[in-house]
Design an enzyme around this catalytic site. Structure first.
Site, short mmCIF file in Angstrom:
data_model
loop_
_atom_site.label_atom_id
_atom_site.label_comp_id
_atom_site.label_asym_id
_atom_site.label_seq_id
_atom_site.Cartn_x
_atom_site.Cartn_y
_atom_site.Cartn_z
N GLY A 60 75.45 1.57 72.82
CA GLY A 60 76.60 1.10 72.06
C GLY A 60 76.59 1.52 70.60
O GLY A 60 77.35 1.02 69.79
N GLU A 78 80.32 6.16 69.96
CA GLU A 78 81.56 6.08 70.73
C GLU A 78 81.50 7.06 71.90
O GLU A 78 80.72 8.01 71.90
CB GLU A 78 82.75 6.51 69.84
CG GLU A 78 82.80 5.85 68.50
CD GLU A 78 83.58 4.55 68.52
OE1 GLU A 78 84.27 4.30 69.53
OE2 GLU A 78 83.51 3.80 67.54
N LYS A 128 87.60 2.70 56.61
CA LYS A 128 87.20 3.77 55.66
C LYS A 128 88.17 4.94 55.65
O LYS A 128 88.38 5.58 54.64
CB LYS A 128 85.80 4.27 55.95
CG LYS A 128 85.58 4.66 57.40
CD LYS A 128 84.20 4.22 57.85
CE LYS A 128 84.27 3.90 59.32
NZ LYS A 128 83.29 2.93 59.77
N GLU A 179 84.84 -3.67 50.67
CA GLU A 179 83.37 -3.64 50.67
C GLU A 179 82.82 -3.15 52.02
O GLU A 179 81.84 -2.42 52.09
CB GLU A 179 82.83 -5.04 50.36
CG GLU A 179 81.33 -5.17 50.33
CD GLU A 179 80.68 -4.32 49.26
OE1 GLU A 179 80.84 -4.62 48.08
OE2 GLU A 179 80.02 -3.32 49.62
N VAL A 215 82.15 0.92 53.50
CA VAL A 215 80.96 1.75 53.30
C VAL A 215 79.71 0.90 53.50
O VAL A 215 79.59 -0.18 52.94
CB VAL A 215 80.91 2.36 51.89
CG1 VAL A 215 79.68 3.24 51.72
CG2 VAL A 215 82.17 3.15 51.59
N LYS A 259 83.15 8.09 53.70
CA LYS A 259 82.43 7.11 52.89
C LYS A 259 82.01 7.69 51.55
O LYS A 259 82.11 7.01 50.52
CB LYS A 259 81.21 6.60 53.67
CG LYS A 259 81.63 5.76 54.88
CD LYS A 259 80.47 5.51 55.82
CE LYS A 259 80.85 4.61 56.97
NZ LYS A 259 79.80 4.58 58.01
N ASP A 271 82.83 10.75 59.42
CA ASP A 271 82.69 9.37 58.99
C ASP A 271 81.92 9.30 57.67
O ASP A 271 82.33 8.62 56.72
CB ASP A 271 81.96 8.57 60.09
CG ASP A 271 81.71 7.13 59.70
OD1 ASP A 271 82.65 6.33 59.76
OD2 ASP A 271 80.56 6.82 59.32
#
Lengths: 403, 403
Positions: free
Chosen positions: B182, B185, B100, B124, B127, B200, B196
């Protein structure tokens, strides 16, 4: 120049004309060509419509006009619509439709005919109104083996159930309200008996699993048996009653599909789908669960799905389409009789009978329950096993509980 | 035969290899050709992997192999990934990515390069993980003028907020739990600060509105300022706190985009999106609201979106792709400063100050609120107007309320 003809100037057909006119410039950019509405076929005239000059009454005008590239079929039913669709495809024209009955009954034949003629047969609007589901299922989820489809596929019944749950209306009162608001037909049979949802799950299952699943192969139960008592018991255990169409691929490759009311846990996203909205969940072996949600009906949402298909057909004038499924047969499906699930049961009997039939199950409670009525959720079992347990009791309502 | 090379054998890259292997027969049928994984580029070796014999360390092996048709870039970042993507496209190979950051910063250039070379650049998976959204936005909704996009675009922050709301964990405790599971990060900055989600919404806005929207043009606020007090006040008025990315087309054609926490009414379908799930609503002028929902991240869901693009690129080897947007610029966007909305405010001050600043507004209540703390929902206004009202008060939290 791409020329379009619309067959049937009803709600969807006139919506298509409207969307083509309103978003014309945007659509021409998307098509990279000029897209023009050339004909509207209807038995009536529409002298006051801005599209009056496009109206014709004879299909052969369209069939024989080599300038017509794309035919939009919004007639409905599987008689005249089938004849005109065959003839349009034979004449080398792509056909776009919102007609779920026709696709559910004759999709395989019409897709094959389109392929032979090198044109498209597209039907995004036949399921979920404006919600994009056919194309994502065919394309975006192509990397997945689809394992299960489950959806609220009929806006009318979802509206009725929502009004029963939220406003405490009886089924009859909610149906009447839906008719007054234009959400239900004067003859609501196809909706409330589940036939409409059945056609849609047939289309989805055929596309996802690769062979034609016919409506007669899909046991279908509508919502006429759902009562306010059931709504109250469902609420008492954190669930809502929803009419679901389901199709699963079993390990042996057979398809198990059916339409029936279910109790759905309130944590499940499907439980939050209210009023005339539709939602379809798709489970793929890589992607997990994906859900598509939106208005399942209505003039402009449905028309916008039709027009998206028109754009697609216009863009790919010279490319053979890939959407396809093989002929069906009795070996394609398997009855849901063998499918185990928890069941919601409302029945009449004595406390002793109930304890004997369902030891260790907690009884559900509702205000105003009459003497001798009880309700509970069973452990997972088949319907035959349940019927065995119910022997001697009078079962009033029996619905599956969605896992 | 279609040959594929994967760049970067991390979580997504190895997932792609796995999906290609697991669903191989199904994929070959979809492509109508044999699709083969030929190379995996990584700095490391993977002697114990079933794909060990495919590992190479030098990109030029892939670049110079005319048999390679499709390059899957799952390196991440906008440096090496940019260089390799440019070189792959220049060499006439289609590129599929889940990156992204690269698409948000360089999508316009790379799409143009792909177009010039007659190949595809597909993303694809960039996002919504495995949720089909890029292709439906480009194709299925083609008949609509898109008016607004709004989504829960980051699974990590949605998980943290869900744990704060449902388990009463503090932000720090919820973040720690997300890291242990998990879902976050070790350096969670890009997620919790909203970067992030910003990338997007940039990709979605560029595609929907036709010109590149860059991350630096999108004011971005993360969730580090959300407290359990805010969660409690939101609940007291039937709302949930969600981190939303929004992009609207204004009547003058400019795009107003931003990322920030919002109070969302519990009746809104976005409020029911929990844990690591993502959901994106699209409002079109014909279709109304449509929502796409599913797992926004994870190895197999993301890999399945990548593989769907690989199938698409393989199918359309000889067809120029239509996905495209024009170069951006300062004239593309407009600041959300002028956007009126109701606001949630938590502040400290005297009762008199509060009544003077917000006459006629009902105060929200929560258990354990300290003396001098108050919270309320304002009438619709701009942020500047709100700041005027707040003069003299100590504002602790200020979030928009989604209409």
């Amino acid at each position: 120049m791409v020329n379009v003809a619309i067959l049937g100037f009803g709600v969807v057909g006139s919506g298509v004309a409207e969307v083509l006119a309103t978003n014309g410039a945007h659509i021409d950019r998307k098509v990279d060509d000029l897209l023009r509405l050339k004909y509207i076929l209807d038995v009536r005239d529409f002298p006051d419509s801005p599209f009056a000059d496009k109206v014709v009454h004879d299909f052969s005008v369209i069939e024989n006009d080599p300038e017509v590239n794309i035919v939009v079929e919004t007639i409905g039913g599987a008689k005249v619509a089938l004849d005109f669709t065959r003839r349009a495809l034979m004449a080398g024209k792509s056909v776009v439709t919102s007609n779920k009955e026709l696709v559910a009954e004759h999709g395989c034949e019409l897709l094959r005919l389109a392929q032979e003629k090198g044109v498209s047969y597209l039907f995004e609007a036949s399921v979920g109104g404006g919600i994009p589901i056919i194309r994502p299922l065919n394309q975006c989820l192509a990397a997945n083996e689809i394992e299960e489809l489950c959806g609220i596929l009929n806006g009318t019944t979802n509206y009725i159930l929502t009004r029963m749950i939220r406003a405490g209306l009886s089924f009859d009162a909610a149906l009447k309200e839906a008719q007054q608001n234009g959400y239900a037909e004067q003859d609501p049979t196809a909706d409330i008996e589940g036939h409409d949802a059945c056609r849609k799950i047939c289309i989805l299952a055929s596309l996802a699993f690769g062979r034609h699943v016919y409506p007669r192969q899909v046991p279908t139960e509508g919502i006429t048996g759902v009562t306010l008592s059931d709504v109250a018991y469902a609420e008492s255990c954190g669930r809502k009653i929803k009419l679901l169409g389901r199709a699963m691929r079993r390990p042996d490759g057979k398809v198990c599909a059916y339409v029936a009311p279910h109790l759905v846990d309130q944590e499940n996203p499907l439980a939050g789908v209210e009023d005339v909205f539709n939602a379809i969940t798709v489970k793929g072996n890589a992607i997990g669960d994906v859900m598509f949600y939106g208005r399942g009906a209505g003039k402009l949402p449905t028309a916008s799905a039709v027009v998206a298909d028109v754009i697609d057909a216009a863009r790919h004038k010279d490319e053979k389409k890939r959407m396809f499924w093989a002929e069906g047969g009795e070996d394609v499906t398997v009855s849901p009789a063998g499918l185990e699930s928890a069941w919601y049961v409302r029945a009449e009997g004595t406390g002793e009978q109930v304890r004997a039939a369902f030891p260790d199950r907690t009884l559900l409670a509702r205000a105003g329950a009459p003497e001798g009525e009880f309700a509970l959720i069973t452990e997972p079992m088949t319907r035959a096993a349940l019927d065995g347990r119910l022997a001697g009791l009078k079962a009033c309502s029996v619905f599956r509980v969605l896992d």
